[in-house]
Write an enzyme that holds these catalytic residues in place. Structure first.
Site, PDB file in Angstrom:
ATOM      1  N   GLU A  56      -7.769  -7.702  16.473  1.00  0.00           N
ATOM      2  CA  GLU A  56      -6.434  -7.792  15.860  1.00  0.00           C
ATOM      3  C   GLU A  56      -5.249  -7.740  16.816  1.00  0.00           C
ATOM      4  O   GLU A  56      -4.416  -6.836  16.712  1.00  0.00           O
ATOM      5  CB  GLU A  56      -6.277  -6.656  14.821  1.00  0.00           C
ATOM      6  CG  GLU A  56      -7.264  -6.731  13.695  1.00  0.00           C
ATOM      7  CD  GLU A  56      -7.015  -5.669  12.615  1.00  0.00           C
ATOM      8  OE1 GLU A  56      -6.168  -4.776  12.822  1.00  0.00           O
ATOM      9  OE2 GLU A  56      -7.676  -5.749  11.573  1.00  0.00           O
TER      10      GLU A  56
ATOM     11  N   GLU B 257     -13.888  -7.548   8.804  1.00  0.00           N
ATOM     12  CA  GLU B 257     -13.507  -6.305   8.122  1.00  0.00           C
ATOM     13  C   GLU B 257     -13.093  -6.626   6.693  1.00  0.00           C
ATOM     14  O   GLU B 257     -12.453  -7.636   6.446  1.00  0.00           O
ATOM     15  CB  GLU B 257     -12.308  -5.622   8.816  1.00  0.00           C
ATOM     16  CG  GLU B 257     -12.589  -5.095  10.197  1.00  0.00           C
ATOM     17  CD  GLU B 257     -11.414  -4.306  10.774  1.00  0.00           C
ATOM     18  OE1 GLU B 257     -10.520  -3.906   9.995  1.00  0.00           O
ATOM     19  OE2 GLU B 257     -11.391  -4.093  11.998  1.00  0.00           O
TER      20      GLU B 257
END
Ligand code: NAG
Ligand code: NAG
Ligand code: NAG
Ligand code: NAG
Length: 622
Positions: free
Chosen positions: A393, A497
């Site tokens: 991320e 995720e």
């Protein structure tokens, strides 16, 4: 010797069984005879005690050398026995220093120390047979070094196995060998790839095949090697005045020694071998392991605990191997913080790519990948490391061209070092669509990773239960199918995720004590539950599943299954996360135990083609 005497006295009377033996005041010949008998008995007992001691010592050395307080009693007792035994058999010669607890087993056939006389010599078999209980005889006898065996130059260093909190599952043989400058110590040289996670998937010896045809079903081991407050609030239980929001603040506060102790305790206990076993038993087949750059090295001024997490990462991979689980490596925290969030190690500012040290930290990250990829290019990892993640991320605000440039450099380093596994790049929280036509041409060797949640965005959060399920089955499916299209999208895509949570109510989820969007307590926003008013409540969201209504449990299960179904249009999914201390809707394990996750990830009741069931009187505001 004193302990030997005491032991004998307490053992002798019941086994000789002669009540008058010590009453003999004058030595008659009968008395002499019975004394001889007693002496023979005593000698036999001493030998028995000695053998028992050695056996116990060996058993202990195969499991745990240094033990925490819980079992320290039995260990030091066994250690004393082994010392007594060695003393009486005339072998030994390894003295324990007074300071540290006695070491039950201490010789190492490879190093300069001695093996005591009567014991069977260590058999160095390299039977690759993993832990077959029947195969005990073939298992090599493990003898671990004691502090005096560690060369001065390595004492107290990472390589000093006698300084480790636990040796469970580790190879305790002292070695300073490295690959890619990363230590091998702790790792067994033998391994076996014969395990398979479940009957639906190939064993590690066989190729997985196409991930588009057989998507991965995995979990993350979040909050383990990269801390995250909401996963383990107990580690962050300080007054607000201490300003501890992340791993940086925590380790700074604790100072180097205490931080190393606290973190290693966490690494050793939060995730254990049983977790790998349970993950496989749940019908899952992959594990994403987040870890941070300080597993490899730290830089001047860093408070992070250097390297200790490295050996737990390696041991975790071996345990995964034992249960046939494949691995996705995930570098979660990069030097300088790639996204300014708590789970990058340090929240606040991005200082990677951009920021005052941005370029330097980007360069450091490439060096980290150089080391990691040299290490993981070893033959032993070829069949088990299925995905190699470059950076978790990176923040939304990065210049996309700079980010692409860095990703291409990292990709080349990793590839040139011999990693054949698919590499993984994050969509950098821009959404999959942003990557259509970018970074293409790498075929299956680069996978785009999207993290899909409905709770960090008011518009999605405020959807009703049924709307959330529809969103997964329609919008996410469209986005994924679009991304997977190699002609018009990106190509290989996966969901690294996602979670079952349908609100952002979990404690510390939005940062320590930052409140929730759901109730409007997050930075004074307005309540974002479907009614958008004061009725929004977090009361039920953190409840134990056993206290939830059957309607809510039904919704949660369908919600999870809808997401699994949608994400299986990609190369697969990884639930966030396997285990939490107190957030059941973020814990696959708690979900299983609470009956809100399918017992086997590959056998599910609901899929997107079915009508969405009625959730009865389930309130939209919880
Ligand atoms: C090993 O032990 C024997 C007898 O106990 C002793 O004579 C010998 O010097 C020892 N060797 C080493 C390397 O300590
Ligand atoms: C490494 O080998 C030792 C001794 O054979 C064993 O006790 C240990 O469990 C092994 N570690 C792993 C992770 O398999
Ligand atoms: C333990 O490590 C040493 C040194 O790397 C190695 O020679 C040995 O084979 C390992 N033991 C096992 C059981 O793999
Ligand atoms: C802390 O991490 C959570 C996710 O684990 C994230 O949602 C939150 O925004 C982070 N908070 C801060 C202040 O970095």
């Amino acid at each position: 010797m004193a302990s030997t005497d005491i032991r004998m006295e307490s053992l002798t009377p019941p086994s000789t069984g002669t009540p008058d033996k010590l009453a003999a005041a004058h030595p008659t010949s009968a008395a002499k005879k019975s004394r001889r008998k007693i002496w023979i008995g005593i000698t036999a007992l001493v030998s028995l005690a000695a053998i028992a001691g050695i056996v116990i010592a060996v058993l202990i050395s195969q499991k745990v050398i240094r033990v925490g307080s819980s079992s320290s009693n039995s260990v030091s007792e066994a250690a004393a026995t082994s010392q007594a035994a060695e003393g009486s058999s005339g072998g030994g010669g390894n003295n324990n220093n007074g300071g540290s607890p006695p070491q039950p087993s201490k010789t190492d056939s490879g190093s300069a120390t001695n093996t005591s006389g009567g014991t069977s010599s260590p058999i160095k078999s390299n039977s690759p047979d993993d832990e077959d209980e029947d195969d005990k005889d073939n298992e090599p006898e493990v003898v671990c070094p004691s502090p005096s065996d560690i060369p001065k130059s390595s004492k107290g260093s990472y390589y000093d196995t006698t300084s480790w909190l636990t040796l469970e599952g580790f190879n305790c043989t002292f070695t300073t060998n490295t690959i890619g400058s990363l230590p091998l110590v702790g790792l067994n040289s033998s391994y076996s790839n014969t395990a398979r996670a479940n009957p639906q998937v190939p064993p590690l010896t066989k190729p997985w095949g196409s991930y588009a045809a057989r998507p991965a079903r995995g979990v993350n081991l979040g909050g383990w090697l990269s801390l995250e407050p909401f996963i383990t609030p107990s580690l962050f239980d300080y007054p607000r005045s201490a300003s501890i929001y992340d791993e940086y603040g925590l380790t700074l506060h604790l100072g180097p020694e205490k931080a190393a102790k606290v973190l290693e305790q966490h690494y050793a206990t939060f995730i254990t071998e049983a977790d790998f076993r349970d993950i496989a038993a749940a019908g899952l087949d992959h594990i994403r392991i987040p870890f941070s750059y300080w597993a490899v090295e730290t830089y001047e001024g860093d408070p992070y605990v250097s390297q200790i997490s490295w050996r737990y990462l390696l041991r975790g991979i071996e345990w995964a191997r034992k249960y046939g689980l494949r691995i996705k490596l995930d570098l979660h925290g990069l030097p300088g913080s790639q996204n300014s969030w708590n789970h990058s190690g340090r929240q606040g500012k991005v200082n990677w790519l951009t920021g005052p040290d941005g370029p330097a930290n980007a360069e450091r990250s490439l060096k980290i990948h150089d080391k990691l990829s040299k290490f993981f290019a070893q033959e032993r990892y070829k069949n088990i490391i299925a995905f190699y993640g470059l950076a978790n991320e990176p923040g939304r605000d990065h210049d996309i061209n700079l980010l692409i440039q860095w990703t291409q450099s990292a990709y080349k380093i990793v590839k040139d070092n011999g990693i054949d596994a698919s590499q993984v790049m994050s969509d950098a929280l821009r959404g999959l669509g942003e990557w259509h036509g970018r970074m293409t041409g790498l075929g299956d060797s680069m996978v785009l990773d999207g993290h899909e949640y409905v709770i960090f965005d008011n518009a999605l959060l405020s959807k009703t239960h049924t709307q959330k399920i529809e969103f997964a089955c329609q919008i996410w499916v469209d986005q994924i199918t679009g991304s997977m299209n190699t002609a018009t999208g990106f190509g290989p895509t996966m969901v690294g995720e996602w979670s079952q949570a349908d609100t952002d109510c979990t404690q510390h989820l939005n940062g320590i004590s930052n409140g929730a969007r759901w109730t409007g307590t997050f930075f004074n926003g307005s309540p974002a539950c479907p009614t958008g008013d004061k009725q929004c409540s977090c009361d039920l969201a953190n409840a134990d599943p056993k206290d939830m209504s059957p309607e809510y449990k039904l919704f949660l299960k369908v919600w999870a299954e809808a997401q699994m179904d949608a994400f299986e249009k990609s190369w697969g999914w990884f639930y966030w996360t396997w285990k939490t201390e107190s957030a059941p809707l973020w814990s696959y394990k708690a979900g299983l135990e609470g009956g809100i996750m399918p017992e086997k990830a590959y056998e599910r009741d609901w899929h997107c083609d079915k009508p969405i069931p009625s959730f009865g009187k389930l309130s939209e505001i919880l």
